[in-house]
Design a protein around this motif. Structure first.
Motif, short mmCIF file in Angstrom:
data_model
loop_
_atom_site.label_atom_id
_atom_site.label_comp_id
_atom_site.label_asym_id
_atom_site.label_seq_id
_atom_site.Cartn_x
_atom_site.Cartn_y
_atom_site.Cartn_z
N PHE A 182 -3.69 -20.02 27.19
CA PHE A 182 -4.45 -20.45 26.02
C PHE A 182 -3.82 -19.96 24.72
O PHE A 182 -3.15 -18.92 24.69
N SER A 183 -4.05 -20.71 23.67
CA SER A 183 -3.67 -20.29 22.32
C SER A 183 -4.64 -20.91 21.34
O SER A 183 -5.22 -21.97 21.60
N THR A 184 -4.81 -20.29 20.21
CA THR A 184 -5.72 -20.80 19.19
C THR A 184 -5.06 -20.70 17.83
O THR A 184 -4.19 -19.84 17.62
N GLY A 185 -5.45 -21.57 16.91
CA GLY A 185 -4.79 -21.56 15.62
C GLY A 185 -5.56 -22.33 14.57
O GLY A 185 -6.71 -22.71 14.77
N VAL A 186 -4.88 -22.57 13.46
CA VAL A 186 -5.47 -23.31 12.34
C VAL A 186 -4.37 -24.17 11.71
O VAL A 186 -3.19 -23.81 11.72
N GLU A 187 -4.76 -25.35 11.20
CA GLU A 187 -3.82 -26.25 10.55
C GLU A 187 -4.39 -26.73 9.22
O GLU A 187 -5.61 -26.89 9.08
N VAL A 188 -3.49 -26.96 8.26
CA VAL A 188 -3.86 -27.51 6.95
C VAL A 188 -2.94 -28.69 6.67
O VAL A 188 -1.71 -28.58 6.81
N LEU A 189 -3.53 -29.83 6.28
CA LEU A 189 -2.78 -31.04 5.99
C LEU A 189 -3.09 -31.50 4.57
O LEU A 189 -4.26 -31.59 4.19
N VAL A 190 -2.05 -31.81 3.79
CA VAL A 190 -2.19 -32.41 2.47
C VAL A 190 -1.61 -33.81 2.54
O VAL A 190 -0.46 -33.99 2.92
N ARG A 191 -2.42 -34.82 2.19
CA ARG A 191 -1.99 -36.22 2.29
C ARG A 191 -2.17 -36.91 0.94
O ARG A 191 -3.28 -36.98 0.41
#
Length: 261
Positions: A182-191
C-alpha cells in the motif's frame, strides 16, 4: 507498466512490484520492462459542473482500456479505446468513443538522481482528434516519491462540433510508501483551458490518492475537488467563483491493471 512505486515498495516486501503506476493522475518516468505487457482499465467520474453559468448541470464518465507493451528498455507502446459519456441536464446524453495510441519514453531513470520521461498520445473520434504531449519528472526520497508533470493537449474538431480545444496542465504529486503493497499520497492539478485562443479559465484541483500493488495486478484511486479558480474576464463576478467553464467541481479516478504473461 513498471512504475515508480515499484522501486520504493520493494524495501518493505518481497512482492514483484514491477508494473505499477505511482499515481492515478500524475505520470511518472518508469516504463514497462522490455517484452512485458499489461492491460490498464481506467475510469474517471466527473461528478458536477454548471453549464456556462446556467441552472443546468453536467455529468460525465470517461472509461478507457489500454494495452501497454514494453517495446524497448526505455520505451512502451500504449494502444486501446476510450469512451466519454456526457449527460447535460434535461438535454440528454452524448457518447464519444475514440481510438487511442501513444508512446511513453524514459530519458532518465528515477533510480539515478532524477527520473525524466516524455509521453506523446493521440485519440481519434468521429468528429475530433486530440493530441497530447507531456513531460514527467520524479524523484525517490527514501519512503517518499515526488512527481511533476507538464502537459499540453489540443483538440481538432470537425462536422460542426466545437468545445475547449486547448488545455495546459501542470500537476505535482507526493506519495508515502507503506507496507504490504500500500501507499498513500496527494496530488494537485492546475488546468488552463482555451477555446479558439480565448481564455476560458484556470481550475486548481487537489485530493488524496491510494494505491496497492500485488504480484498479478495493481490498482489506484484518487478523489479530487476544485479548490481554486481564475475565471475568464467575462465570467468574473458571476455566481459561484469556482464555476469555471469546461471544468468539473469534483471527480474520481480509478485505475485497475492486471499483468499479462
Amino acid at each position: 507498466m513498471r512504475r515508480l512505486v515499484a522501486v520504493g515498495l520493494v524495501v518493505f516486501s518481497s512482492h514483484a512490484f514491477a508494473g505499477a503506476r505511482a499515481f492515478p493522475l500524475t505520470w511518472d518516468s518508469e516504463t514497462q520492462a522490455q517484452g512485458t505487457q499489461e492491460v490498464q482499465l481506467e475510469s474517471t467520474e466527473r461528478l458536477y459542473r454548471r453549464v456556462e453559468n446556467t441552472a443546468q448541470t453536467y455529468l460525465a464518465t470517461d472509461d478507457s482500456l489500454l494495452f501497454v507493451h514494453g517495446v524497448t528498455k526505455s520505451g512502451e507502446l500504449l494502444a486501446g479505446v476510450r469512451t466519454t459519456i456526457e449527460a447535460i441536464g434535461p438535454q440528454g446524453h452524448a457518447v464519444d468513443p475514440r481510438a487511442v495510441v501513444g508512446w511513453h519514453h524514459r530519458l532518465l531513470s528515477p533510480r539515478d538522481v532524477v527520473g525524466l520521461s516524455v509521453l506523446g498520445r493521440g485519440a481519434l473520434g468521429f468528429d475530433a482528434l486530440e493530441l497530447e504531449l507531456r513531460a514527467a519528472v520524479d524523484r525517490v526520497l527514501g519512503q517518499f516519491i515526488v512527481g511533476l508533470n507538464l502537459g499540453a493537449l489540443h483538440t481538432f474538431f470537425w462536422n460542426g462540433r466545437t468545445g475547449a480545444d486547448t488545455r495546459l496542465e501542470e500537476s505535482v504529486a507526493a506519495r508515502f510508501l507503506l507496507k504490504n503493497g500500500f501507499s498513500t499520497g496527494v496530488e494537485v492539478l492546475v488546468r488552463e483551458t482555451f477555446q479558439q485562443d480565448a481564455f476560458e479559465g484556470t481550475a486548481v484541483f487537489a485530493g488524496p490518492s491510494l494505491a496497492w500493488v500485488g504480484q498479478r495486478f495493481w490498482a489506484s484511486v484518487g478523489l479530487y475537488a476544485q479548490v481554486a479558480a481564475d475565471k475568464a474576464p467575462e465570467d468574473r463576478g458571476y455566481a459561484d467563483p469556482l464555476e469555471v467553464s469546461f471544468n468539473e467541481r469534483f471527480w474520481i479516478r480509478l485505475v485497475l491493471a492486471p499483468k499479462l504473461e
